[in-house]
Design a protein around this motif. Structure first.
Motif, PDB file in Angstrom:
ATOM      1  N   CYS A 174      37.673  41.975  36.926  1.00 17.22           N
ATOM      2  CA  CYS A 174      38.899  42.633  36.004  1.00 17.22           C
ATOM      3  C   CYS A 174      39.085  44.205  37.027  1.00 17.22           C
ATOM      4  CB  CYS A 174      39.034  42.816  34.826  1.00 17.22           C
ATOM      5  SG  CYS A 174      39.144  41.557  33.553  1.00 17.22           S
ATOM      6  N   GLY A 175      38.920  44.215  38.143  1.00 19.46           N
ATOM      7  CA  GLY A 175      39.363  45.217  38.945  1.00 19.46           C
ATOM      8  C   GLY A 175      41.215  45.278  39.099  1.00 19.46           C
ATOM      9  N   GLY A 176      41.428  46.009  39.693  1.00 20.34           N
ATOM     10  CA  GLY A 176      43.153  46.602  40.450  1.00 20.34           C
ATOM     11  C   GLY A 176      44.205  44.454  40.110  1.00 20.34           C
ATOM     12  N   VAL A 177      43.830  44.390  40.969  1.00 18.54           N
ATOM     13  CA  VAL A 177      44.217  42.494  41.182  1.00 18.54           C
ATOM     14  C   VAL A 177      44.353  41.271  39.729  1.00 18.54           C
ATOM     15  CG1 VAL A 177      42.591  41.167  42.528  1.00 18.54           C
ATOM     16  CG2 VAL A 177      45.234  40.005  42.673  1.00 18.54           C
ATOM     17  N   GLY A 178      42.285  41.824  38.982  1.00 19.21           N
ATOM     18  CA  GLY A 178      42.307  40.753  38.381  1.00 19.21           C
ATOM     19  C   GLY A 178      43.172  41.725  36.539  1.00 19.21           C
ATOM     20  N   LEU A 179      43.157  42.973  36.863  1.00 16.94           N
ATOM     21  CA  LEU A 179      44.239  43.391  35.484  1.00 16.94           C
ATOM     22  C   LEU A 179      44.940  43.517  35.663  1.00 16.94           C
ATOM     23  CD1 LEU A 179      41.817  46.703  35.467  1.00 16.94           C
ATOM     24  CD2 LEU A 179      42.055  45.000  33.652  1.00 16.94           C
ATOM     25  N   SER A 180      46.094  43.321  36.875  1.00 18.00           N
ATOM     26  CA  SER A 180      47.055  42.936  37.579  1.00 18.00           C
ATOM     27  C   SER A 180      47.654  41.745  36.702  1.00 18.00           C
ATOM     28  CB  SER A 180      47.904  42.975  38.949  1.00 18.00           C
ATOM     29  OG  SER A 180      47.057  44.483  39.372  1.00 18.00           O
ATOM     30  N   ALA A 181      46.421  40.626  37.240  1.00 13.22           N
ATOM     31  CA  ALA A 181      46.574  39.023  37.078  1.00 13.22           C
ATOM     32  C   ALA A 181      46.709  38.318  35.174  1.00 13.22           C
ATOM     33  CB  ALA A 181      45.760  38.663  37.274  1.00 13.22           C
ATOM     34  N   VAL A 182      46.054  40.150  34.474  1.00 17.34           N
ATOM     35  CA  VAL A 182      45.910  39.623  33.325  1.00 17.34           C
ATOM     36  C   VAL A 182      47.233  39.744  32.652  1.00 17.34           C
ATOM     37  CG1 VAL A 182      44.980  41.337  31.144  1.00 17.34           C
ATOM     38  CG2 VAL A 182      43.072  39.830  32.946  1.00 17.34           C
ATOM     39  N   ALA A 183      47.991  41.326  32.868  1.00 15.70           N
ATOM     40  CA  ALA A 183      48.772  41.999  32.462  1.00 15.70           C
ATOM     41  C   ALA A 183      50.177  40.483  32.640  1.00 15.70           C
ATOM     42  CB  ALA A 183      49.492  43.553  32.803  1.00 15.70           C
ATOM     43  N   ILE A 184      50.366  40.309  33.702  1.00 14.29           N
ATOM     44  CA  ILE A 184      51.614  39.806  34.258  1.00 14.29           C
ATOM     45  C   ILE A 184      51.344  38.267  33.210  1.00 14.29           C
ATOM     46  CG2 ILE A 184      52.053  38.291  35.945  1.00 14.29           C
ATOM     47  CD1 ILE A 184      51.196  40.374  38.282  1.00 14.29           C
ATOM     48  N   GLY A 185      50.088  37.765  32.885  1.00 14.02           N
ATOM     49  CA  GLY A 185      49.630  35.933  32.303  1.00 14.02           C
ATOM     50  C   GLY A 185      50.244  36.643  30.585  1.00 14.02           C
TER      51      GLY A 185
END
Length: 348
Positions: free
Chosen positions: A173-184
Motif C-alpha cells: 500500500c504505497g502510492g500505486v497500491g493505495l491508488s488501486a485500493v481507492a479505484i477498486g
C-alpha cells in the motif's frame, strides 16, 4: 533553470542551475508546477534502471505548456497539462493500435531523458501524449495521475475485469497500491489491503478497503477474509515474496496483476503449479495511454476517488534527496504519496 541532478548512481542529488531543454519539433516544453516522488525514481537513482548520467529524475508531472514545437497542433502555450510516464512515438504500429504505453520507441521523462525534477521538462510526440487538465483539478493532486494512479486504473479496468462485489487483494500500500485500493472501491469491488505498515493500512481503510491484513505471509488470511481467495490480486510493491503471495491469494480462475517493479525478475519464482491447476491469469501493466485518460478523469471528477487523500506529503524540490533516501527503508509511520510543489521555497 533549476533542476535536481545526480552525477553518479546513488550520489546525493543536488539542486543546481542547468541549461533549459530544447523544445522537440513534435513536442512541447512544460513548466512544471508539481511532480510526484515515485519508487521508480528511487530505482533509477539506485541504479536498478539504467539512465544517462548526470541525470534529472521525475516522471509524474502537472504543469503549463511553455513552448510548442512547429509540428504540434491542438496545444498552445498556457494549456494546463499532464502526461503518462510512458510517451509513445505516435508513429509505429503499436501506437496506431492504441497501445503507446508499450511502444518500442517510447520515451520516458526522468528515464530516457531529463525529467520533471526541474522547472521545465521536454515532452515528445505531444499530440499523442499530452492530456489537458480540468480546471477543478489542482496541480498537486494532478501530479499523482501520470504513473501510480493511471497504472493502477488501467490494471484494474483493462486486466482485472472486476465485477461489482468481487474481491480485490492489493499487496503493498504505497502510492500505486493505495491508488488501486481507492479505484477498486470506486468500481464496486470489495478490497482487502495487505501491508506491513499500520499507517498505510489505516489510509487504505479510509480509501475504501473493506478489510486489511498485516503480515509477511498473508495468503491464508486473505483466503479467509474473501471466502476462498480474491477474484483479482495486485502486487503493487514488487518483490518475489509479494508477487508469489498475490498469485497464491487468488481463487480459482483469478487474475494476478504485476504492477510493482521487480529488482531481480530472473530470481522470482511464481507458483506455476497453481497457475495451471487453478487456471489463473497473469498480467503485467505498464501505465496507460493519454487517449484513455477521459474515463479516469471522469471518475475523479465524480468524487468517487479523492486524489488529494492519496497525497501524504507536499515538499519542495530541495527536499527530494531526503525523500528518495527514505525509500531505502520505507517508514511504517507514514502513508500516501509525496509530491513536489515547485513553487515552495527550500525548507532549509
Amino acid at each position: 533553470m533549476r533542476a535536481l541532478v545526480y552525477d553518479a548512481v546513488g550520489a546525493a542529488p543536488e539542486v543546481r542551475q542547468v541549461p533549459e531543454p530544447a523544445c522537440p519539433a513534435d513536442g512541447v516544453l512544460v513548466a512544471v508546477a508539481a511532480t510526484g516522488v515515485c519508487r521508480s525514481d528511487w530505482h533509477a537513482w539506485r541504479g536498478h534502471d539504467p539512465v544517462v548520467l548526470p541525470h534529472v529524475g521525475g516522471h509524474e508531472l502537472a504543469g503549463t505548456v511553455a513552448a510548442v514545437g512547429p509540428e504540434v497542433r491542438g496545444f498552445a502555450v498556457g494549456d494546463r497539462v499532464t502526461t503518462p510516464f510512458v510517451n509513445g512515438c505516435g508513429r509505429c504500429a503499436v501506437c496506431a493500435a492504441g497501445n503507446p504505453q508499450v511502444c518500442p520507441d517510447q520515451t520516458q521523462p526522468g528515464f530516457t531523458g531529463p525529467g520533471s525534477f526541474a522547472d521545465l521538462v521536454a515532452l515528445h510526440a505531444a499530440e499523442v501524449n499530452l492530456v489537458r487538465l480540468p480546471d477543478a483539478l489542482g496541480d498537486v493532486p494532478a501530479a499523482a495521475l501520470g504513473c501510480r494512479f493511471a497504472t493502477a486504473y488501467r490494471a484494474l479496468t483493462a486486466h482485472a475485469r472486476l465485477g461489482p462485489g468481487q474481491w480485490l487483494a492489493v499487496h503493498g500500500c504505497g502510492g500505486v497500491g493505495l491508488s488501486a485500493v481507492a479505484i477498486g472501491a470506486a468500481l464496486g469491488a470489495r478490497v482487502v489491503a495487505v501491508d506491513l505498515s499500520p499507517a498505510a493500512l489505516g489510509l487504505a481503510r479510509e480509501l475504501g478497503a473493506e478489510a486489511t491484513v498485516q503480515g509477511r505471509d498473508p495468503v491464508a488470511e486473505v483466503h479467509q477474509v474473501t471466502g476462498g481467495g480474491a477474484h483479482a490480486s495486485v502486487d503493487a510493491y514488487g518483490s518475489p515474496g509479494t508477487a508469489a503471495a498475490s498469485v497464491r491469494s487468488l481463487r480459482r480462475r483469478g487474475r494476478h496483476l504485476q504492477v510493482g517493479l521487480l529488482l531481480d525478475p530472473a530470481g522470482t519464482s511464481l507458483p506455476m503449479d497453481a497457475v495451471v491447476s487453478r487456471e489463473l491469469e497473469l498480467y503485467g501493466s505498464h501505465g496507460m495511454a493519454a487517449a484513455d485518460y477521459p474515463p479516469m478523469l471522469a471518475l475523479v471528477a465524480s468524487g468517487a476517488v479523492r486524489l488529494d487523500r492519496l497525497v501524504g506529503r507536499v515538499i519542495s524540490l530541495d527536499e527530494v534527496p531526503a525523500a528518495l533516501a527514505a525509500m531505502d527503508a520505507p517508514s511504517a509511520a507514514t502513508a500516501g504519496m509525496t509530491v513536489v510543489d515547485l513553487a515552495l521555497a527550500s525548507s532549509g
